[in-house]
Design an enzyme around this catalytic site. Sequence first.
Site, PDB file in Angstrom:
ATOM      1  N   LYS A  39       0.855  -1.191   0.000  1.00  0.00           N
ATOM      2  CA  LYS A  39       0.000   0.000   0.000  1.00  0.00           C
ATOM      3  C   LYS A  39       0.891   1.241   0.000  1.00  0.00           C
ATOM      4  O   LYS A  39       1.987   1.238   0.587  1.00  0.00           O
ATOM      5  CB  LYS A  39      -0.873  -0.021   1.270  1.00  0.00           C
ATOM      6  CG  LYS A  39      -1.697   1.235   1.514  1.00  0.00           C
ATOM      7  CD  LYS A  39      -2.786   1.438   0.486  1.00  0.00           C
ATOM      8  CE  LYS A  39      -3.535   2.769   0.686  1.00  0.00           C
ATOM      9  NZ  LYS A  39      -4.449   3.060  -0.445  1.00  0.00           N
ATOM     10  N   CYS A  83      -2.583  10.049  -5.847  1.00  0.00           N
ATOM     11  CA  CYS A  83      -3.716   9.703  -4.977  1.00  0.00           C
ATOM     12  C   CYS A  83      -4.800  10.775  -5.106  1.00  0.00           C
ATOM     13  O   CYS A  83      -4.539  11.946  -4.853  1.00  0.00           O
ATOM     14  CB  CYS A  83      -3.293   9.590  -3.520  1.00  0.00           C
ATOM     15  SG  CYS A  83      -4.754   9.312  -2.487  1.00  0.00           S
TER      16      CYS A  83
HETATM   17  O1  RRO Z   1      -5.861   5.388  -0.529  1.00  0.00           O
HETATM   18  C1  RRO Z   1      -6.515   5.845  -1.488  1.00  0.00           C
HETATM   19  O2  RRO Z   1      -7.579   6.458  -1.341  1.00  0.00           O
HETATM   20  C2  RRO Z   1      -6.039   5.703  -2.880  1.00  0.00           C
HETATM   21  C3  RRO Z   1      -4.747   5.943  -3.279  1.00  0.00           C
HETATM   22 BR1  RRO Z   1      -3.376   6.348  -2.082  1.00  0.00          BR
HETATM   23  C4  RRO Z   1      -4.411   5.902  -4.649  1.00  0.00           C
HETATM   24  O3  RRO Z   1      -3.276   6.141  -5.090  1.00  0.00           O
HETATM   25  N1  RRO Z   1      -5.398   5.590  -5.523  1.00  0.00           N
HETATM   26  C5  RRO Z   1      -6.667   5.328  -5.123  1.00  0.00           C
HETATM   27  O4  RRO Z   1      -7.536   5.053  -5.971  1.00  0.00           O
HETATM   28  N2  RRO Z   1      -6.972   5.397  -3.793  1.00  0.00           N
END
Ligand code: RRO
Length: 308
Positions: free
Chosen positions: A44, A127
């Site tokens: 993650k 993100c």
């Molecule tokens: O954690 C998120 O909400 C998230 C991330 Br970091 C990302 O890079 N892409 C996404 O769709 N959700």
Amino acid sequence: MNLSTTIAGVTFPSCFMNAAGALCVTREELEALGRSAAGAIVTKSMTIEARHGNPEPRYYGFSGGSINSMGLPNLGYRAYAELIPQLKRFGKPVIASVAGLTEDDFPTIAELINVAQPDLIEVNLSCPNIPGKPQIGYDPDASERVLKKVRPKITVPMGVKLPPYFDPAHHQVMGTMLGRCGVDFLNLINSVGNGLVVDPERETVVIKPKGGFGGLGGRLIKPVALANVRAFYKFFGERMPIIGTGGVIDGGDAFEHFLCGASAVQVGTVLVEEGLDAFQRLEAELGAVLHRKGYRSIQDCRGRLKEL
Ligand code: RRO
């Protein structure tokens, strides 16, 4: 069928791996990826401090794909730095995904995570889900500042996870910038940010954060992902390996990514919906497609998309 591949000099036993975010937050999830048929373990995206993320519901799957606004729930980079040497014992590459809430977080995290020696580091500039924080990947100057700060701090290959671009001018600007920053590979694309899914029966949005706005993934984003893979493959040619992410539901979808120029693919929505067994299914399906078409490996078909 040989489904192995190479990204920036690192060999992957299979070309399928999880997308950052999908079943890869906790130690248990990461170890399960290690035991699965996945060709790599991708963490993650990590921040300096551990985060619970946004309020729930924050993921919703539907027939067209998924919408999420997880908000970067993760254990914090110190926990991943401890885990990475253990994860490497599974005998497949480990990719550390690095995020940040400020520009300076990126080099700080990258330098410390590099000590744990993941096989590759992916810098997440895309993100879409932190309230009040625009995606860095839509700002070429900010992106360049971040990448030039990270590059000297790490010794492993540096990749960049980009948001989707929708105009050739943006591919051109970003490609030119990336060429100046010592980037070793690209991951295209992150979710299509700030979409909105509506439940007409309940007359509501389907996720809680940001008034229901979130990143779209899965089946419906495949053409956008393929376009970005193709555009950057044409820009850089063979000198920039690309991981294709977006809309890979079956082996045929992966084949399309390879034709467009990808060297590996990541799966998010299908992994969340189907679980780790998806990897074996995808590998069998891709193997059958390649065999039927007379290809012996991914390298044989990579980039071979014909134009009319
Ligand atoms: O954690 C998120 O909400 C998230 C991330 Br970091 C990302 O890079 N892409 C996404 O769709 N959700």
